[in-house]
Design an enzyme around this catalytic site. Structure first.
Site, PDB file in Angstrom:
ATOM      1  N   SER A   1      58.610 -25.016  28.176  1.00 54.84           N
ATOM      2  CA  SER A   1      58.922 -25.255  29.588  1.00 54.84           C
ATOM      3  C   SER A   1      57.899 -26.187  30.215  1.00 54.84           C
ATOM      4  O   SER A   1      56.724 -26.213  29.817  1.00 54.84           O
ATOM      5  CB  SER A   1      58.886 -23.905  30.310  1.00 54.84           C
ATOM      6  OG  SER A   1      58.814 -24.089  31.697  1.00 54.84           O
TER       7      SER A   1
ATOM      8  N   TYR B   1      54.388 -15.279  32.337  1.00 49.20           N
ATOM      9  CA  TYR B   1      55.506 -15.987  31.719  1.00 49.20           C
ATOM     10  C   TYR B   1      55.038 -17.353  31.194  1.00 49.20           C
ATOM     11  O   TYR B   1      55.280 -17.719  30.045  1.00 49.20           O
ATOM     12  CB  TYR B   1      56.644 -16.166  32.744  1.00 49.20           C
ATOM     13  CG  TYR B   1      57.619 -17.252  32.375  1.00 49.20           C
ATOM     14  CD1 TYR B   1      58.599 -17.036  31.420  1.00 49.20           C
ATOM     15  CD2 TYR B   1      57.534 -18.520  32.964  1.00 49.20           C
ATOM     16  CE1 TYR B   1      59.471 -18.053  31.060  1.00 49.20           C
ATOM     17  CE2 TYR B   1      58.404 -19.534  32.614  1.00 49.20           C
ATOM     18  CZ  TYR B   1      59.366 -19.297  31.665  1.00 49.20           C
ATOM     19  OH  TYR B   1      60.217 -20.304  31.297  1.00 49.20           O
TER      20      TYR B   1
ATOM     21  N   LYS C   1      54.584 -19.060  27.226  1.00 48.34           N
ATOM     22  CA  LYS C   1      55.100 -20.348  26.725  1.00 48.34           C
ATOM     23  C   LYS C   1      53.969 -21.133  26.051  1.00 48.34           C
ATOM     24  O   LYS C   1      54.140 -21.690  24.967  1.00 48.34           O
ATOM     25  CB  LYS C   1      55.718 -21.163  27.866  1.00 48.34           C
ATOM     26  CG  LYS C   1      57.039 -20.598  28.390  1.00 48.34           C
ATOM     27  CD  LYS C   1      58.152 -20.665  27.345  1.00 48.34           C
ATOM     28  CE  LYS C   1      59.432 -20.022  27.796  1.00 48.34           C
ATOM     29  NZ  LYS C   1      60.400 -19.776  26.729  1.00 48.34           N
TER      30      LYS C   1
HETATM   31  N1  UFG Z   1      63.808 -22.555  45.816  1.00 48.08           N
HETATM   32  C1  UFG Z   1      64.159 -22.323  47.134  1.00 48.08           C
HETATM   33  N2  UFG Z   1      64.920 -21.232  47.399  1.00 48.08           N
HETATM   34  C2  UFG Z   1      65.337 -20.351  46.453  1.00 48.08           C
HETATM   35  C3  UFG Z   1      64.979 -20.601  45.100  1.00 48.08           C
HETATM   36  C4  UFG Z   1      64.194 -21.701  44.822  1.00 48.08           C
HETATM   37  O1  UFG Z   1      63.800 -23.084  48.033  1.00 48.08           O
HETATM   38  O2  UFG Z   1      66.011 -19.380  46.768  1.00 48.08           O
HETATM   39  C5  UFG Z   1      63.011 -23.740  45.502  1.00 48.08           C
HETATM   40  C6  UFG Z   1      61.667 -23.408  44.883  1.00 48.08           C
HETATM   41  O3  UFG Z   1      60.710 -23.171  45.894  1.00 48.08           O
HETATM   42  C7  UFG Z   1      61.397 -24.670  44.077  1.00 48.08           C
HETATM   43  C8  UFG Z   1      62.784 -25.148  43.660  1.00 48.08           C
HETATM   44  O4  UFG Z   1      63.686 -24.502  44.542  1.00 48.08           O
HETATM   45  O5  UFG Z   1      60.818 -25.632  44.889  1.00 48.08           O
HETATM   46  C9  UFG Z   1      63.156 -24.791  42.238  1.00 48.08           C
HETATM   47  O6  UFG Z   1      62.950 -23.399  42.051  1.00 48.08           O
HETATM   48  P1  UFG Z   1      63.492 -22.624  40.778  1.00 48.08           P
HETATM   49  O7  UFG Z   1      63.073 -21.193  40.930  1.00 48.08           O
HETATM   50  O8  UFG Z   1      64.933 -22.911  40.567  1.00 48.08           O
HETATM   51  O9  UFG Z   1      62.714 -23.318  39.584  1.00 48.08           O
HETATM   52  P2  UFG Z   1      61.130 -23.481  39.348  1.00 48.08           P
HETATM   53  O10 UFG Z   1      60.857 -24.928  39.385  1.00 48.08           O
HETATM   54  O11 UFG Z   1      60.330 -22.607  40.201  1.00 48.08           O
HETATM   55  O12 UFG Z   1      61.002 -22.824  37.922  1.00 48.08           O
HETATM   56  C10 UFG Z   1      61.659 -23.348  36.823  1.00 48.08           C
HETATM   57  C11 UFG Z   1      62.070 -22.251  35.861  1.00 48.08           C
HETATM   58  C12 UFG Z   1      60.875 -21.611  35.258  1.00 48.08           C
HETATM   59  C13 UFG Z   1      59.930 -22.623  34.718  1.00 48.08           C
HETATM   60  C14 UFG Z   1      59.613 -23.665  35.734  1.00 48.08           C
HETATM   61  C15 UFG Z   1      58.808 -24.770  35.126  1.00 48.08           C
HETATM   62  O13 UFG Z   1      62.819 -21.270  36.519  1.00 48.08           O
HETATM   63  O14 UFG Z   1      61.311 -20.791  34.222  1.00 48.08           O
HETATM   64  O15 UFG Z   1      60.803 -24.240  36.223  1.00 48.08           O
HETATM   65  O16 UFG Z   1      58.462 -25.733  36.050  1.00 48.08           O
HETATM   66  F1  UFG Z   1      58.785 -22.060  34.336  1.00 48.08           F
END
Ligand code: UFG
Length: 345
Positions: free
Chosen positions: A127, A152, A156
């Site tokens: 990831s 988590y 990785k």
């Molecule tokens: N977000 C919101 N509202 C929500 C959910 C997410 O605004 O309800 C925002 C988050 O703050 C972030 C973006 O959307 O800015 C993406 O969030 P995600 O949770 O979809 O994804 P992440 O980038 O946090 O995490 C993902 C994977 C992880 C991994 C990570 C690596 O879910 O497993 O990318 O960068 F580790």
């Protein structure tokens, strides 16, 4: 003779899309999953999409060493793609032992069983989280790995190291293991058939399932976490990669391993588009392509979120001959079609 690929965690979101692409590329696939975070919906979808009713399915918990070994004894496995892992960042902070035990234990057992049964090719599902908050974007494979911000993320990084060490230790021996680490950015979307997609249990942590569930009426309102980040519109930027594009990268990587084309024992590739998209841009694209209005509000920042990260995917483009092709609009239309399929609409 057809080559056989074991897909551990093959009934989940990424595993099911990868299984489809492998079968369509001519591989035999053995799907194994302990079903701890999914049901058979996606596996049934895989059978429909591929027209194959005979895909071997094994309910296997890879944390059980004897069960992992029995699987490698039963099938002539040429390569394994390891997905079987827990993946919720917040949960990992609350339950670190459970995460380390599951994510490390299952991978160690896969490596041990692969070694014992003459399987030489291991692809690990890593990831972008291993880069942490990057100093420079886009990140290349040579960008530094930052200290993990969650158990988590630590699993990785540790699994990457375990595979590298195994490759190094077995080089030139009869039990030689070759490894490929694919570092995914943000996989989203669903198969264009709408027969497989993401099936989060409970309240989704990830953005796109939250968006589609809000649009269908399962959730009242999307919270956009933070609009005061130092980005063009104040919301975080990510590299959202279409799930089918991402799945195809695995076919390219497996082919490279099987065809003996690897130039290093352990190779690592960023799997992303190279295109930053902000949360607000994604929400607007979803509304536009699907012709609907989404209920959303701005909320405080979510702890642990990085401001902006996207991939430099040029190594995968050049060496794997793979490129992300789908537009974010098409991907969001597919995500919406899948949500409607789930709702029976
Ligand atoms: N977000 C919101 N509202 C929500 C959910 C997410 O605004 O309800 C925002 C988050 O703050 C972030 C973006 O959307 O800015 C993406 O969030 P995600 O949770 O979809 O994804 P992440 O980038 O946090 O995490 C993902 C994977 C992880 C991994 C990570 C690596 O879910 O497993 O990318 O960068 F580790």
């Amino acid at each position: 003779m057809k080559k056989t690929v074991l897909v551990s965690g093959g009934a989940g979101f990424i595993g099911s899309h990868v299984t489809v692409e492998l079968i369509q590329a001519g591989y035999e696939v053995v799907v194994a999953d302990n079903m701890s975070n999914c049901d058979l919906t996606c596996f049934e979808g895989v059978k429909k999409i591929t027209g194959r009713d005979d895909i071997p399915f094994e309910k296997t918990d890879f944390c059980d060493a004897a069960a992992a070994d029995a699987l490698f004894a039963k099938y002539p496995i040429d390569a394994v793609i390891h997905f079987a892992a827990f993946k919720a960042v917040g949960e990992s902070v609350a339950k670190p032992v459970m995460y380390y035990k599951n994510n490390l234990g299952s991978f160690l057992n896969v490596l041990e069983a692969a070694g014992a049964h003459g399987c030489h090719n291991v692809l690990f599902s890593s990831s972008a989280t291993v880069y942490g908050e990057p100093d420079v974007v886009p990140v290349t494979e040579r960008s530094p790995r930052k200290p993990a911000t969650s158990p988590y993320g630590a699993t990785k990084q540790m699994c990457e190291d375990i595979l590298r060490d195994t490759v190094r230790a077995t080089a030139g021996t009869p039990g030689e293991i070759k490894g490929i680490l694919l570092r995914y950015f943000n996989p989203i979307g669903a198969h264009p058939s709408a027969l497989i997609g993401e099936l989060p249990r409970g309240v989704p942590n990830n953005l796109v399932p939250f968006i589609t569930q809000t649009a269908i009426g399962k959730r009242e309102c999307l919270s956009i976490f933070g609009n005061d980040y130092p980005t063009p519109d104040g919301t975080c930027q990510r590299d959202y990669i279409d799930i089918v594009d991402l799945a195809k990268a695995h076919v390219c990587a497996v082919a490279r391993m099987m065809d003996g084309k690897m130039t290093e024992g352990c190779e690592v590739y960023n799997i992303g588009t190279g295109r930053p998209v902000s949360v607000l841009e994604l929400v607007n694209a979803f509304q536009k392509v699907n012709g609907l209005k989404l209920n959303y509000r701005f909320a405080p920042r979510r702890e642990g979120d990085v401001t902006a990260i996207w991939a430099d995917p040029s190594l995968a483009n050049k060496v794997l001959g793979w490129k992300a092709g789908r537009s974010v609009e098409d991907t969001l239309a597919a995500a919406w079609a899948w949500e409607k399929h789930l709702a029976g609409k």
